[in-house]
Design a protein around this motif. Structure first.
Motif, PDB file in Angstrom:
ATOM      1  N   LEU A  15      14.087 -20.474 -32.175  1.00 54.72           N
ATOM      2  CA  LEU A  15      12.989 -19.399 -32.463  1.00 54.72           C
ATOM      3  C   LEU A  15      14.153 -17.862 -32.032  1.00 54.72           C
ATOM      4  CD1 LEU A  15       9.490 -19.768 -31.826  1.00 54.72           C
ATOM      5  CD2 LEU A  15      10.606 -19.993 -33.199  1.00 54.72           C
ATOM      6  N   ALA A  16      15.524 -17.859 -31.445  1.00 55.83           N
ATOM      7  CA  ALA A  16      16.265 -16.938 -30.666  1.00 55.83           C
ATOM      8  C   ALA A  16      16.357 -14.999 -31.671  1.00 55.83           C
ATOM      9  CB  ALA A  16      17.750 -17.367 -30.367  1.00 55.83           C
ATOM     10  N   ASP A  17      15.996 -16.250 -33.165  1.00 57.00           N
ATOM     11  CA  ASP A  17      16.534 -14.425 -33.793  1.00 57.00           C
ATOM     12  C   ASP A  17      15.291 -13.921 -34.352  1.00 57.00           C
ATOM     13  OD1 ASP A  17      18.922 -15.979 -34.801  1.00 57.00           O
ATOM     14  OD2 ASP A  17      18.319 -16.657 -36.321  1.00 57.00           O
ATOM     15  N   TYR A  18      14.495 -14.378 -33.485  1.00 57.49           N
ATOM     16  CA  TYR A  18      13.284 -13.281 -33.663  1.00 57.49           C
ATOM     17  C   TYR A  18      12.977 -12.707 -32.742  1.00 57.49           C
ATOM     18  CZ  TYR A  18      12.781 -16.355 -37.963  1.00 57.49           C
ATOM     19  OH  TYR A  18      13.034 -16.837 -38.678  1.00 57.49           O
ATOM     20  N   VAL A  19      12.818 -12.822 -31.098  1.00 57.27           N
ATOM     21  CA  VAL A  19      12.729 -12.494 -29.938  1.00 57.27           C
ATOM     22  C   VAL A  19      12.662 -10.460 -30.345  1.00 57.27           C
ATOM     23  CG1 VAL A  19      13.405 -12.094 -27.594  1.00 57.27           C
ATOM     24  CG2 VAL A  19      13.572 -13.939 -28.900  1.00 57.27           C
ATOM     25  N   ALA A  20      11.745  -9.808 -29.668  1.00 59.50           N
ATOM     26  CA  ALA A  20      11.664  -8.619 -29.265  1.00 59.50           C
ATOM     27  C   ALA A  20      12.301  -7.475 -30.295  1.00 59.50           C
ATOM     28  CB  ALA A  20      13.094  -8.151 -28.498  1.00 59.50           C
ATOM     29  N   LEU A  21      11.158  -8.067 -31.635  1.00 55.70           N
ATOM     30  CA  LEU A  21      11.674  -7.155 -32.642  1.00 55.70           C
ATOM     31  C   LEU A  21      11.586  -5.842 -32.757  1.00 55.70           C
ATOM     32  CD1 LEU A  21      10.599  -9.290 -36.078  1.00 55.70           C
ATOM     33  CD2 LEU A  21      12.109  -9.223 -34.524  1.00 55.70           C
ATOM     34  N   ARG A  22      10.694  -5.029 -31.823  1.00 55.28           N
ATOM     35  CA  ARG A  22      10.638  -4.058 -31.164  1.00 55.28           C
ATOM     36  C   ARG A  22      11.513  -3.331 -30.933  1.00 55.28           C
ATOM     37  NH1 ARG A  22       4.248  -2.325 -31.832  1.00 55.28           N
ATOM     38  NH2 ARG A  22       3.854  -2.626 -33.644  1.00 55.28           N
ATOM     39  N   GLU A  23      12.443  -3.710 -29.984  1.00 54.73           N
ATOM     40  CA  GLU A  23      13.274  -3.204 -28.987  1.00 54.73           C
ATOM     41  C   GLU A  23      15.052  -2.760 -29.616  1.00 54.73           C
ATOM     42  OE1 GLU A  23      14.135  -5.391 -25.739  1.00 54.73           O
ATOM     43  OE2 GLU A  23      11.757  -5.732 -25.027  1.00 54.73           O
ATOM     44  N   LYS A  28      19.402  -4.535 -32.673  1.00 59.43           N
ATOM     45  CA  LYS A  28      20.930  -3.530 -33.580  1.00 59.43           C
ATOM     46  C   LYS A  28      22.448  -4.758 -32.111  1.00 59.43           C
ATOM     47  CE  LYS A  28      21.857   1.039 -33.296  1.00 59.43           C
ATOM     48  NZ  LYS A  28      21.747   1.979 -33.248  1.00 59.43           N
ATOM     49  N   SER A  29      21.851  -4.972 -31.239  1.00 57.23           N
ATOM     50  CA  SER A  29      23.552  -5.841 -31.042  1.00 57.23           C
ATOM     51  C   SER A  29      23.140  -7.505 -31.119  1.00 57.23           C
ATOM     52  CB  SER A  29      23.538  -5.084 -29.408  1.00 57.23           C
ATOM     53  OG  SER A  29      22.041  -6.073 -28.250  1.00 57.23           O
ATOM     54  N   LEU A  30      22.738  -7.685 -31.398  1.00 60.58           N
ATOM     55  CA  LEU A  30      21.929  -9.848 -31.911  1.00 60.58           C
ATOM     56  C   LEU A  30      22.414  -8.963 -33.175  1.00 60.58           C
ATOM     57  CD1 LEU A  30      20.739 -12.225 -31.459  1.00 60.58           C
ATOM     58  CD2 LEU A  30      18.670 -10.675 -32.072  1.00 60.58           C
ATOM     59  N   GLU A  31      21.715  -8.347 -33.850  1.00 58.53           N
ATOM     60  CA  GLU A  31      21.643  -8.519 -35.378  1.00 58.53           C
ATOM     61  C   GLU A  31      22.946  -8.156 -36.461  1.00 58.53           C
ATOM     62  OE1 GLU A  31      18.797  -6.154 -37.245  1.00 58.53           O
ATOM     63  OE2 GLU A  31      16.665  -7.473 -36.311  1.00 58.53           O
ATOM     64  N   LEU A  36      23.150 -11.071 -39.154  1.00 60.09           N
ATOM     65  CA  LEU A  36      21.549 -11.273 -39.650  1.00 60.09           C
ATOM     66  C   LEU A  36      20.690  -9.600 -39.536  1.00 60.09           C
ATOM     67  CD1 LEU A  36      18.843 -10.697 -37.245  1.00 60.09           C
ATOM     68  CD2 LEU A  36      20.247 -13.384 -36.072  1.00 60.09           C
ATOM     69  N   PHE A  37      19.536 -10.403 -40.588  1.00 63.11           N
ATOM     70  CA  PHE A  37      18.321  -9.854 -40.806  1.00 63.11           C
ATOM     71  C   PHE A  37      17.014 -10.375 -40.353  1.00 63.11           C
ATOM     72  CE2 PHE A  37      19.316  -9.791 -44.912  1.00 63.11           C
ATOM     73  CZ  PHE A  37      18.297  -9.756 -46.152  1.00 63.11           C
ATOM     74  N   ILE A  38      16.227  -8.922 -40.239  1.00 63.86           N
ATOM     75  CA  ILE A  38      14.778  -9.966 -40.232  1.00 63.86           C
ATOM     76  C   ILE A  38      14.024  -9.570 -41.726  1.00 63.86           C
ATOM     77  CG2 ILE A  38      12.717 -10.089 -38.936  1.00 63.86           C
ATOM     78  CD1 ILE A  38      15.117 -12.456 -38.052  1.00 63.86           C
ATOM     79  N   ALA A 154      23.658   7.097 -39.629  1.00 59.50           N
ATOM     80  CA  ALA A 154      22.011   6.742 -40.172  1.00 59.50           C
ATOM     81  C   ALA A 154      22.312   5.201 -39.814  1.00 59.50           C
ATOM     82  CB  ALA A 154      22.700   7.122 -41.240  1.00 59.50           C
ATOM     83  N   ALA A 155      20.806   5.539 -39.741  1.00 55.31           N
ATOM     84  CA  ALA A 155      20.379   3.983 -39.605  1.00 55.31           C
ATOM     85  C   ALA A 155      20.317   2.841 -40.663  1.00 55.31           C
ATOM     86  CB  ALA A 155      18.217   4.087 -39.023  1.00 55.31           C
ATOM     87  N   ASP A 156      20.434   1.576 -40.331  1.00 58.94           N
ATOM     88  CA  ASP A 156      20.481   0.564 -40.264  1.00 58.94           C
ATOM     89  C   ASP A 156      18.956   0.164 -41.828  1.00 58.94           C
ATOM     90  OD1 ASP A 156      21.138  -1.558 -41.186  1.00 58.94           O
ATOM     91  OD2 ASP A 156      21.005  -2.698 -38.990  1.00 58.94           O
ATOM     92  N   PRO A 157      19.622  -0.116 -42.778  1.00 58.86           N
ATOM     93  CA  PRO A 157      18.631  -0.017 -44.334  1.00 58.86           C
ATOM     94  C   PRO A 157      18.735  -1.556 -44.353  1.00 58.86           C
ATOM     95  CG  PRO A 157      20.814   1.319 -44.909  1.00 58.86           C
ATOM     96  CD  PRO A 157      20.843   0.980 -43.241  1.00 58.86           C
ATOM     97  N   LEU A 158      18.898  -2.413 -43.289  1.00 54.27           N
ATOM     98  CA  LEU A 158      18.845  -3.505 -43.404  1.00 54.27           C
ATOM     99  C   LEU A 158      17.953  -3.890 -41.272  1.00 54.27           C
ATOM    100  CD1 LEU A 158      21.401  -5.881 -44.599  1.00 54.27           C
ATOM    101  CD2 LEU A 158      18.929  -5.237 -45.783  1.00 54.27           C
ATOM    102  N   TYR A 159      17.737  -2.557 -40.644  1.00 50.32           N
ATOM    103  CA  TYR A 159      16.350  -3.094 -39.738  1.00 50.32           C
ATOM    104  C   TYR A 159      15.415  -3.259 -40.628  1.00 50.32           C
ATOM    105  CZ  TYR A 159      14.134  -2.182 -35.842  1.00 50.32           C
ATOM    106  OH  TYR A 159      13.054  -2.271 -34.748  1.00 50.32           O
ATOM    107  N   ARG A 160      14.297  -4.633 -39.752  1.00 55.34           N
ATOM    108  CA  ARG A 160      12.884  -4.819 -40.889  1.00 55.34           C
ATOM    109  C   ARG A 160      12.286  -3.851 -40.412  1.00 55.34           C
ATOM    110  NH1 ARG A 160       8.416  -5.087 -37.845  1.00 55.34           N
ATOM    111  NH2 ARG A 160       9.364  -3.907 -36.023  1.00 55.34           N
ATOM    112  N   ARG A 161      12.067  -2.423 -39.621  1.00 54.66           N
ATOM    113  CA  ARG A 161      11.371  -1.737 -40.070  1.00 54.66           C
ATOM    114  C   ARG A 161      11.651  -1.084 -41.558  1.00 54.66           C
ATOM    115  NH1 ARG A 161       6.229  -0.291 -40.702  1.00 54.66           N
ATOM    116  NH2 ARG A 161       5.852   1.367 -40.307  1.00 54.66           N
TER     117      ARG A 161
END
Length: 269
Positions: A15-23, A28-31, A36-38, A154-161
């Motif tokens: 489940l490492a891809d899904y850890v701490a999605l609000r941080e 940014k560093s993990l993705e 990857l993106f979520i 500018a912010a990442d368009p592929l960030y979950r939010r």
């Protein structure tokens, strides 16, 4: 569909891809490192897969298996991790009220040159809020614009939010990231665009007058600035036209996503 894999503990390495999605800084560093993106929610997951993004895994509550079965059947080699909604909250750090997440592979960046053949572009300078980036992309897509360019900060368009707020428009509207902030206005001008800077500058023209000034065949790029300070002086001075949305009641400006929607509608082809 691959046989779902039940998981019962939050620290399961699968489940490492899904850890701490609000941080945001951690994500940014993990993705970036993992490429990857979520995607969150049935509709967004479906649109990502339909757009050709290749999933790494799915993280689902059991109630979503039936409605996403056709998507899962298209990805028979992708693991489906079955978790309780309580466990999903422990892993991600928030209540996943839509009960469905997917981790997907990013694609190689789209070349900026691919966008310079468009007729209508939205250009985002240093818009750092992911919600605003997602809303602007959704507005541009819904109002018939052809694509978007983002400045380096500018912010990442592929960030979950961003994806969630865009309702998947990030998958259908072409976008690319500019490598050179300073040279962006000249790049657009050289490509034949009339650049329209949204600004509070004293010489700014009311938006409805800008529409009347544009030739029917004009290729238009609207330039939007960061949430606090607005568009930089450099981009403002370099624009073909400086435009303002007339305001009342002592209010001088709108949220950048709202301003983008009004401008996309007013200057649509």
């Amino acid at each position: 569909m691959t046989e779902p894999i039940p998981i019962f503990v939050a620290d399961d390495p699968r489940l490492a891809d899904y850890v701490a999605l609000r941080e945001v800084s951690l994500r940014k560093s993990l993705e970036a490192a993992e490429g990857l993106f979520i995607a969150e929610g049935e509709k967004v997951i479906r649109r990502a897969v339909e757009a050709g993004y290749r999933p790494r895994s799915f993280l689902l509550a059991e109630r979503w298996l039936a409605s996403l079965r056709d998507v899962l059947d298209r990805c028979p080699d992708t693991p489906v991790y079955l978790v309780s909604e309580e466990l999903a909250e422990q892993v991600t750090g928030f209540h996943v009220h839509r009960g469905a997440l997917a981790s997907l592979h990013r694609r190689p960046p789209r070349p900026v040159e691919d966008l310079l053949t468009c007729r209508r572009l939205v250009i985002m300078e240093d818009i750092v809020d992911h919600t605003n980036v997602g809303a602007i992309l959704r507005n541009a897509a819904g109002l018939g614009w052809d694509g978007a360019l983002l400045a380096p900060r500018a912010a990442d368009p592929l960030y979950r939010r961003s994806i969630k707020v865009s309702m998947g428009a990030v998958f259908s509207l072409p976008w690319a990231r500019l490598a050179d902030w300073s040279g962006a206005p000249a790049l657009l001008a050289d490509a034949g665009f009339t650049t329209v800077a949204l600004t509070l500058a004293d010489d700014a023209v009311p938006l409805d007058e800008v529409h009347d000034q544009l030739a029917p065949e004009a290729r238009v790029a609207i330039m939007l600035g960061t949430e606090g300070a607005g568009l930089s002086d450099h981009w403002t001075r370099s624009a073909s036209i400086r435009a303002i949305i007339p305001m009342q009641a002592g209010i001088d400006s709108l949220n950048v996503a709202a301003a983008a929607a009004i401008t996309c509608y007013a200057l649509r082809a």
